[in-house]
Structure formats: C-alpha cells, structure tokens
Design an enzyme around this catalytic site. Structure first.
Site, PDB file in Angstrom:
ATOM      1  N   ARG A  36       0.767  -1.122   0.034  1.00 21.65           N
ATOM      2  CA  ARG A  36       0.191   0.104  -0.201  1.00 21.65           C
ATOM      3  C   ARG A  36       0.875   1.285   0.004  1.00 21.65           C
ATOM      4  O   ARG A  36       0.405   2.145  -0.601  1.00 21.65           O
ATOM      5  CB  ARG A  36      -1.015   0.051   1.178  1.00 21.65           C
ATOM      6  CG  ARG A  36      -2.067  -1.034   1.115  1.00 21.65           C
ATOM      7  CD  ARG A  36      -2.970  -1.086   2.261  1.00 21.65           C
ATOM      8  NE  ARG A  36      -4.358  -1.632   1.852  1.00 21.65           N
ATOM      9  CZ  ARG A  36      -5.165  -2.015   2.677  1.00 21.65           C
ATOM     10  NH1 ARG A  36      -4.759  -2.257   3.965  1.00 21.65           N
ATOM     11  NH2 ARG A  36      -6.114  -2.730   2.069  1.00 21.65           N
ATOM     12  N   LYS A 211     -19.877 -17.025   0.232  1.00 21.13           N
ATOM     13  CA  LYS A 211     -21.333 -16.901   0.473  1.00 21.13           C
ATOM     14  C   LYS A 211     -22.133 -16.071  -0.417  1.00 21.13           C
ATOM     15  O   LYS A 211     -21.573 -14.929  -0.640  1.00 21.13           O
ATOM     16  CB  LYS A 211     -21.417 -16.248   2.014  1.00 21.13           C
ATOM     17  CG  LYS A 211     -20.775 -17.203   3.138  1.00 21.13           C
ATOM     18  CD  LYS A 211     -21.339 -16.452   4.416  1.00 21.13           C
ATOM     19  CE  LYS A 211     -20.589 -17.017   5.384  1.00 21.13           C
ATOM     20  NZ  LYS A 211     -20.670 -16.074   6.412  1.00 21.13           N
ATOM     21  N   GLY A 361     -11.198  -8.388  -1.666  1.00 21.11           N
ATOM     22  CA  GLY A 361      -9.944  -8.788  -0.727  1.00 21.11           C
ATOM     23  C   GLY A 361      -9.287  -9.940  -0.928  1.00 21.11           C
ATOM     24  O   GLY A 361      -8.225 -10.261  -1.368  1.00 21.11           O
ATOM     25  N   GLY A 384     -13.473  -4.054   0.349  1.00 23.06           N
ATOM     26  CA  GLY A 384     -14.810  -3.625   0.648  1.00 23.06           C
ATOM     27  C   GLY A 384     -15.391  -2.458  -0.238  1.00 23.06           C
ATOM     28  O   GLY A 384     -16.344  -2.519  -0.650  1.00 23.06           O
TER      29      GLY A 384
END
Ligand code: ADP
Ligand code: MG
Length: 404
Positions: A36, A211, A361, A384
C-alpha cells in the site's frame, strides 16, 4: 462524471493535504507487506516533483482505547516511506495542535510530512469518541484549515465516511479549495466505474467466494448490467440447492436458497453454474478428493470447480470485452483446490482484447498468490470499497471529490 485529479492542480508552493492508504500490517513495529505504501508513491512523487508540500494523512488499524494507540503509530511507515522516496519524511506524532501546525509551516516546497494515525482521534482523553471514524465535522474543518488543496488517494476507505476523507473534503468545498483524486483513486474510478456503468460488451461477471449472503448486492446490480454471470466458489452450492441438485456436505446457506431461486429466475440463461466439482472428504488439503458431475453425495464437500466447468467458463469468457471478477472459484488457500481459480485467472490473462478487472479482498490475494495478477488489466486495491462499487452504491469518499 469525470473527477478532478491531481494533474489538474497547480501544486507549486501549495500545502497539499493528501489522504493516502497506509493501513499496512505492522507487528511489533515491523511492517509486513508494504504494497500500500508502494501504491501511494506515484501521487506523492507527482506532488513533490511539482514542488508541492505534501502533508499525508492515513488511518492504521482500529483504535478503541488508549492502549491501542501504542502499536498503531505510523512512525514505522514514515521510515519506510523515507526509504522508498529516498528523501527525509517529517513524522509528526500528533494529529492536531501547535506541533503539527509548526511542522506544516516549516515544510519546504517538494518536501513531505506524515501526520500520526488519524484514528488516534477516535479516542480522546481515554474516551472512545470516534472523531475520525464517526466523521466529526469539527475535525474535518480543522484539518482542512491546514492546507490549500486536498487530494484523496485512499480508495480502500472510500466506502467509509471519515473526517479524513469526507469531512475534510466537505470543509475544503466550503472554503472554496479544490478536492481532487490521486492517481490510484482515478484508476479505480476509471476501471471499476467504466466496467459497471459503461462496459464494452460482451460484459461477463465472474462471481465466487464463500457466501451468497455477502454478494447479493453485487449479483443484483450486475444481473441487470452483465451479459453473462458465471458463478463459482462456495456460493455455487446454495444455487445447486435452489435447483434441486444434491450438495452433500458442501457449504450451503439454507436461508438464502429462496434468494438463489429468484436470482436464477431473473437471470435465466445469463447465469452459468459449474457442472462439475472437486469434492473432498473433509475441509483439508490432504483430504481424499475426486471430480464429480452434478449431484454431490453425503460425506463429500465441494471445494473447487471441476475441469468441465472450467472449459465451459472459458467458452463464455473467450469473446468477452469486459470481465469483472469477484470471489475465488474454490478454496484457493489449499493447493489441491486452487486449480479452478488458477485456471480462470490464467485464461483471463490470455484475453488480450478484454479489460479484466478483479475486485474483493480475497480475490485480489488469490490472483497475487497464484501469480496471475500481472496479466490482468486492473486489480482493485480496495476490498470492501470495490464490492460496494460493484453493488452500484455511491461511495462517500468518491462523491466528495470535485467533478471537473
Ligand atoms: P472476496 O474477499 O474477494 O470478496 P470472499 O470473501 O467472498 O471473496 O470469498 C473468499 C473465500 O471463499 C476464500 O477464503 C475461499 O476459501 C472461500 N471459498 C471459495 N470456494 C469455497 C468452497 N467451495 N467452499 C468453502 N469456501 C470456499
Ligand atoms: Mg473476503
């Protein structure tokens, strides 16, 4: 709508407030992966090369009590940044007050300063007041008062409403100072935004991961936009259950079977499901495993898609002009169940005529770990944030940037 970017600004001699994403893993003062920090360099260098005074803000981890502050100082990041830039970085160990103001006033053109972790503001006098992460407008106003221009290059927090990305931007607007996107942010808006809102067609979405419940928003949004939706990964088996295919011990969300049914009805032949799977005796890399088509017997759980599914997916993908991929095709963390994700990634890498984008992610981790990231057009830096973008949501951090 096109956003104002760092290259539109007149930077020379300006106090340039910059929100970057330095939320890197740090253990006992040692930085793990500095990706990052590396990713923020182009915008920082641009500002310095154009003789701006760069004043950097970032959050690091989560601070809920005074003791949390100790291990979450940005000081090690200032050192690493200094090495990477090959020039001194002034570290200011506070987030407001005279010490910070003096340091900013002393800063010379083309030099850089890093402010302490913005989330230090979440705990004041031992109390959890969330000034930063609850976007206290006073804090945003104060930070805005320290500079002439503001650049947001922290896509990873764009889905959150913090004082350091939204409050500060709003306060800059009020005082007529520019708010621009950095290069990282610009790239994310360009690729994710174009793909979702104005894709070159055929546009194929690949959705996987654990999911259905995590991805309902993404599926809903892309259902109306994509030409095909390929489903893989753990969520497959809730769709199997919805179709009456036996799932054995595979991951199924019973309370989402109805949702899966209605997605299948709405999507019709837009939706492409795996036809075969790699099933294992247990959730373990060394477990006995085999390929089965269709029904999965009790005592077996599907941990990856099978070779026929990969072939089918490749047929759907070969003419695509835009591909958005979120969610691994199997339990890629275990080598015996990583083939689906690897093969799909490699195939995407071979599509020279398509824009291929990965968001999420774990998906990002997967393509990096499997060594296919370099061949894809864009790997989103925000887990996210990229998911919410794919859901078609307005991200407050992006909305607060000036339009051109
Ligand atoms: P992202 O973070 O990219 O949005 P998710 O968090 O939705 O992705 O999903 C990633 C996780 O899904 C991985 O940890 C992976 O092991 C898991 N997964 C993929 N396929 C299966 C499967 N068949 N059964 C159980 N877990 C799975
Ligand atoms: Mg995840």
């Amino acid at each position: 709508m096109a956003k104002l970017t760092v290259s539109d600004l007149d930077l020379e001699g300006k106090k340039v407030l910059m929100r970057v994403d330095f939320n890197v893993p740090i253990k006992d003062g040692v930085i793990g992966d500095d990706n990052r920090i590396q990713a923020a360099l182009p915008t920082i260098k641009f500002v310095l090369d154009h003789k701006g005074k760069a004043i950097l803000f970032s959050h690091l981890g989560r601070i809920k009590k005074e003791e949390d502050k100790k291990g979450l100082s940005l000081r090690p990041v200032a050192e690493r940044l200094s090495n990477l830039l090959n020039k001194p970085v002034t570290f200011v160990p506070v987030t407001e007050g005279k010490q910070l103001e003096d340091a900013i006033n002393k800063l010379e053109n083309g030099n850089v300063l890093l402010v302490e972790n913005t989330r230090y503001e979440d705990v004041v006098n031992g109390e959890y007041v969330k000034r930063e992460s609850g976007n206290d407008p006073k804090l945003g106003e104060y930070w805005a008062s320290l500079g002439d221009e503001y650049i947001n290059d922290a896509f990873g927090t764009a889905h959150r409403q913090h004082a350091s990305n939204v409050g500060i931007a709003e306060a800059m607007h009020k005082s007529g100072k520019p708010v621009a996107a950095g290069f990282l942010m610009e790239k994310e808006i360009q690729f994710l935004g174009e793909a979702v809102n104005n894709p070159q067609r055929p546009f194929v979405a690949i959705l996987g991961g654990a999911k259905v419940s995590d991805k309902i928003g993404v599926i809903d949004n892309l259902l109306s936009k994509a030409d095909k939706i390929i489903i893989g990964g753990g969520m497959t088996y809730t769709f199997y259950a919805a179709k009456g295919i036996k799932v054995g011990d595979s991951l199924v969300e019973k309370d989402k079977i109805d949702v899966a049914k209605s997605i299948l009805e709405k999507g019709g032949d837009k939706i492409v499901l795996p036809v075969d799977n790699i099933v294992a005796k247990s959730f373990n890399n060394d477990a006995e495993h085999k390929v089965v088509e269709g029904d999965i017997d009790d005592g077996w759980m599907a941990l990856d898609i099978g070779p026929k599914s990969i072939d089918n997916f490749e047929k759907v993908l070969k003419d695509a002009k835009t591909v958005v991929w979120n969610g691994p095709m199997g339990v890629f963390e275990m080598s015996n169940f990583a083939q689906g994700t690897l093969k799909v990634g490699e195939f995407l890498g071979s599509l020279t005529d398509a824009t291929t984008i990965v968001g999420g992610g774990d998906s990002t981790a997967a393509v990096k770990q499997l060594g296919v990231a370099d061949k894809l057009t864009h790997i989103s830096t925000g887990g996210g944030a990229s998911l919410q973008y794919l859901e078609g949501k307005t991200l407050p951090g992006i909305a607060a940037i000036d339009n051109k």
